[in-house]
Enzyme design. Structure first.
Site, PDB file in Angstrom:
ATOM      1  N   GLU A   1      12.357   1.859  -3.726  1.00 49.24           N
ATOM      2  CA  GLU A   1      12.137   3.199  -3.188  1.00 49.24           C
ATOM      3  C   GLU A   1      12.926   3.415  -1.903  1.00 49.24           C
ATOM      4  OE1 GLU A   1       7.710   3.397  -5.206  1.00 49.24           O
ATOM      5  OE2 GLU A   1       7.900   3.045  -3.045  1.00 49.24           O
TER       6      GLU A   1
ATOM      7  N   TRP B   1       0.814  -1.215   0.000  1.00 42.47           N
ATOM      8  CA  TRP B   1       0.000   0.000   0.000  1.00 42.47           C
ATOM      9  C   TRP B   1       0.850   1.269   0.000  1.00 42.47           C
ATOM     10  CZ3 TRP B   1      -4.742  -0.791   3.786  1.00 42.47           C
ATOM     11  CH2 TRP B   1      -5.555  -1.799   3.275  1.00 42.47           C
ATOM     12  N   LYS B   2       2.157   1.122   0.213  1.00 43.84           N
ATOM     13  CA  LYS B   2       3.055   2.277   0.267  1.00 43.84           C
ATOM     14  C   LYS B   2       2.508   3.295   1.279  1.00 43.84           C
ATOM     15  CE  LYS B   2       4.778   1.244  -4.324  1.00 43.84           C
ATOM     16  NZ  LYS B   2       5.397   1.761  -5.565  1.00 43.84           N
TER      17      LYS B   2
ATOM     18  N   GLY C   1       1.869  -2.892  -6.341  1.00 44.18           N
ATOM     19  CA  GLY C   1       1.883  -1.553  -5.789  1.00 44.18           C
ATOM     20  C   GLY C   1       0.535  -0.879  -5.894  1.00 44.18           C
ATOM     21  N   GLY C   2       0.426   0.102  -6.789  1.00 39.13           N
ATOM     22  CA  GLY C   2      -0.778   0.921  -6.895  1.00 39.13           C
ATOM     23  C   GLY C   2      -2.063   0.133  -7.081  1.00 39.13           C
TER      24      GLY C   2
ATOM     25  N   SER D   1       4.379  -2.622 -11.864  1.00 34.70           N
ATOM     26  CA  SER D   1       3.126  -2.204 -12.498  1.00 34.70           C
ATOM     27  C   SER D   1       2.270  -3.402 -12.894  1.00 34.70           C
ATOM     28  CB  SER D   1       3.405  -1.324 -13.727  1.00 34.70           C
ATOM     29  OG  SER D   1       4.063  -0.134 -13.337  1.00 34.70           O
TER      30      SER D   1
END
Length: 261
Positions: free
Chosen positions: A104, A16-17, A239-240, A218
């Site tokens: 990151e 979820w970052k 990720g997103g 992605s």
């Protein structure tokens, strides 16, 4: 190169970052319980949330068959390390997984390979499963250095662990040039690197042949089926798309279909 293997579990992990709040999180946890848990008999599924939301994840996912974890962990067990969160602290809230060495963290926090190896060891000591990320930048890919970069990142972690500890790892290949860019490696490109990683693991110890290797770059519901069809891609670090219950459900459904085959 494709390597023959015994059956390996499919694993899908949402990262979820730095997103979410208690209201949004609850809606996502409800969606996970309502739509994603149906795939937990064939696919291991987890979400890695920001540290403050571990208690909410524990409440929201308890007895759902879906695991939860963190996106980082301190390399230290305890001490005067202001702002750090230890692996034992995460484990106290039922965390099972921890992402280690995400691109990151390497880029924005200047994490060294040695520090990443320390975090993996600390996670293992606390009973967490480290998801160790490796991957190359666009410049490194264009210089044909992908295999060397991945090998260096992987070996630094393996060198710090015993054979027994290595058997508890999960690896994730995340091409840096495909993180948050909307670009993704083709299934063939991803498979080539995954096969290279598995070859490196086996060269260290044949028992490592069945470690799970996830793809993270992605991943979406629309490309997951083709990625999971590849021999050495055992799932995804998402990720997103993990913030969108419909997308994440689609990715888990694709992993379920691949597991049945």
């Amino acid at each position: 190169m494709k390597m023959a293997h015994a059956y390996r579990d499919k694993l899908v992990v949402g990262n979820w970052k730095m997103h979410g709040n208690t209201l949004e999180n609850q809606a996502r946890f409800d969606a996970l319980r309502g739509h994603v848990r149906r795939y937990t008999e064939t696919v291991k599924i987890a979400v890695c949330v920001p540290f403050p939301y571990l208690p909410q994840a524990e409440r929201g996912l308890h007895q759902s068959g879906i695991s939860w974890g963190t996106q980082d962990v301190s390399p230290h067990a305890h001490g005067a390390y202001t702002g750090e969160v230890s692996a034992d602290m995460a484990r106290e809230f039922g965390a099972r997984y921890v992402i280690v060495g995400h691109s990151e963290r390497r880029a924005y926090h200047s994490e060294s390979a040695t520090e990443i190896a320390m975090k993996a060891r600390r996670a293992l000591e606390s009973g967490l499963t480290p998801i160790v990320c490796v991957g190359e930048s666009l410049e490194e890919r264009e210089l044909d250095r992908t295999n060397d970069v991945v090998a260096s990142q992987l070996n630094t972690v393996l060198d710090s662990l015993s054979v027994y500890e290595r058997l508890q790892l999960v690896f994730a290949y995340e091409p840096v040039w495909a993180i948050g860019t909307g670009r993704t490696a083709s299934p063939a490109q991803a498979q080539d690197v995954h096969a290279h990683i598995r070859t490196l693991l086996v060269s260290r110890d044949r028992e490592l042949v069945n470690l799970s290797i996830l793809y993270g770059g992605s991943v979406k519901a629309g490309n997951a089926e083709n990625l999971f069809a590849e021999t050495d891609i055992d799932g995804a670090l998402v990720g997103g798309a993990s913030l969108d219950p419909v997308e994440f459900t689609g990715i888990c459904a694709a992993a379920h279909q691949a597991a049945q085959k």
